[in-house]
Scaffold this motif. Sequence first.
Motif, short mmCIF file in Angstrom:
data_model
loop_
_atom_site.label_atom_id
_atom_site.label_comp_id
_atom_site.label_asym_id
_atom_site.label_seq_id
_atom_site.Cartn_x
_atom_site.Cartn_y
_atom_site.Cartn_z
N GLY A 1 0.78 -1.22 0.00
CA GLY A 1 0.00 0.00 0.00
C GLY A 1 0.81 1.27 0.00
O GLY A 1 0.32 2.33 -0.42
N VAL A 2 2.06 1.22 0.47
CA VAL A 2 2.86 2.45 0.55
C VAL A 2 3.64 2.71 -0.73
O VAL A 2 4.25 3.77 -0.87
CB VAL A 2 3.83 2.42 1.75
CG1 VAL A 2 3.09 2.15 3.05
CG2 VAL A 2 4.96 1.40 1.54
N VAL A 3 3.62 1.75 -1.65
CA VAL A 3 4.34 1.94 -2.91
C VAL A 3 3.70 3.09 -3.69
O VAL A 3 2.50 3.13 -3.91
CB VAL A 3 4.32 0.66 -3.76
CG1 VAL A 3 4.97 0.90 -5.12
CG2 VAL A 3 5.03 -0.47 -3.04
N GLY A 4 4.52 4.04 -4.08
CA GLY A 4 4.03 5.15 -4.88
C GLY A 4 3.50 6.34 -4.09
O GLY A 4 2.97 7.28 -4.68
N LEU A 5 3.64 6.32 -2.76
CA LEU A 5 3.22 7.48 -1.98
C LEU A 5 4.03 8.71 -2.38
O LEU A 5 5.26 8.65 -2.46
CB LEU A 5 3.38 7.22 -0.48
CG LEU A 5 2.33 6.33 0.20
CD1 LEU A 5 2.66 6.21 1.68
CD2 LEU A 5 0.93 6.89 0.01
N ASP A 6 3.35 9.82 -2.62
CA ASP A 6 4.05 11.02 -3.06
C ASP A 6 4.78 11.73 -1.92
O ASP A 6 5.87 12.26 -2.10
CB ASP A 6 3.05 11.99 -3.70
CG ASP A 6 2.45 11.42 -4.98
OD1 ASP A 6 3.15 10.64 -5.65
OD2 ASP A 6 1.31 11.75 -5.29
N LYS A 7 4.17 11.73 -0.74
CA LYS A 7 4.73 12.47 0.38
C LYS A 7 4.89 11.55 1.58
O LYS A 7 4.04 10.72 1.85
CB LYS A 7 3.84 13.66 0.73
CG LYS A 7 3.69 14.69 -0.38
CD LYS A 7 2.78 15.82 0.06
CE LYS A 7 2.60 16.85 -1.06
NZ LYS A 7 1.69 17.94 -0.66
N VAL A 8 5.97 11.76 2.30
CA VAL A 8 6.21 10.98 3.51
C VAL A 8 6.31 11.97 4.67
O VAL A 8 7.13 12.90 4.63
CB VAL A 8 7.51 10.17 3.41
CG1 VAL A 8 7.73 9.35 4.69
CG2 VAL A 8 7.46 9.24 2.20
N PRO A 9 5.50 11.79 5.70
CA PRO A 9 5.58 12.71 6.84
C PRO A 9 6.97 12.69 7.48
O PRO A 9 7.65 11.66 7.48
CB PRO A 9 4.52 12.16 7.80
CG PRO A 9 3.58 11.38 6.95
CD PRO A 9 4.43 10.80 5.87
N ARG A 10 7.37 13.81 8.01
CA ARG A 10 8.65 13.90 8.69
C ARG A 10 8.69 12.90 9.86
O ARG A 10 7.72 12.78 10.61
CB ARG A 10 8.88 15.31 9.22
CG ARG A 10 10.25 15.53 9.86
CD ARG A 10 10.34 16.95 10.42
NE ARG A 10 10.19 17.94 9.37
CZ ARG A 10 11.18 18.38 8.60
NH1 ARG A 10 12.41 17.88 8.78
NH2 ARG A 10 10.97 19.29 7.68
#
Length: 311
Positions: free
Chosen positions: A275-284
């Motif tokens: 599900g996390v593949v291709g996430l545009d932004k990652v929280p700090r």
Amino acid sequence: MFVLDKRAFGAAMVPISVVSSETGIAKEVLRKWEDRYGFPMPQRDALGNRMYPLEQVSRLKLIKTLLDRGLRPGTVVPLDEAQLSELLPAQPAPVAGAAQENGDQLIDLLLRRDPNRLHESLRAELTRVGLESFVLTSLPRLTASVGNAWATGRIEVHDEHLYTEIVQGLIREALQHAFDPLGSPRVLLTTVPGELHMLGNLMVEVALTLQGARCISLGAQSPLPDIASAVRAYHTQIVGLSFSTSFPKKSIVPILRQLRSQLDGETQLWAGGAGVVGLDKVPRGVRLFQTLDAACDAIQEWRKRHALSPR
């Protein structure tokens, strides 16, 4: 092999039969992906036949390569070409022979509706290769075979559920003999509300346990305040969450950001799964992992940073 020629179809469009031949993806699978994932997106000729732009054929070839390397349709079909290309170096080339044969045998047993032989076959594979190799090598390929068989309509969803339940039982049984109660770091594993799939978390638990970590599993669907409370209660240094392709991707980043705000600065927050593949932004303050090997490497990094030796 038929060579695509832009001049042959005008405006660089090709029919579904050519797309299937060029990519190795069956026509019925292409139609199913169109309905399920919104890709490919064919146009129609004057007779109503599906016609595909060449750029979609290029993307489908990348998808087929990644499917052959063990990823599932739900993971890769929704991705754009750039995201697919980024995944290629992280995925090992397929191993011919035994792996394919094992996958075919597994599907055959599911089609026979023979849970006893299915259980015996999976247990035999686990015994043959050992827990680590089973989880890191055999299981991704077997699971991909099951996922592809379901995506193409060869098996039903209850067959996939049966496979998952048997695998989880075998892994949990084997884990009882592998974990170190004094292992470090202490990793809290769970899923968030709405995420029912636990096989990914269980695979992470095996991989990290074999690296010397002490994993504590809360099961599925833990409310975020409960996760933060459990971190304090069990003195864990890392929280690991798994997200499947069935979980709404748009909800992942807000959930990670919210949970991150509830943890102290010393507690690391990791997330993985298809599900996390291709996430545009990652929280700090959040680390994403696309492979188990990457998570294992991160455990070793943590241990070095904290001057701990492996067991």
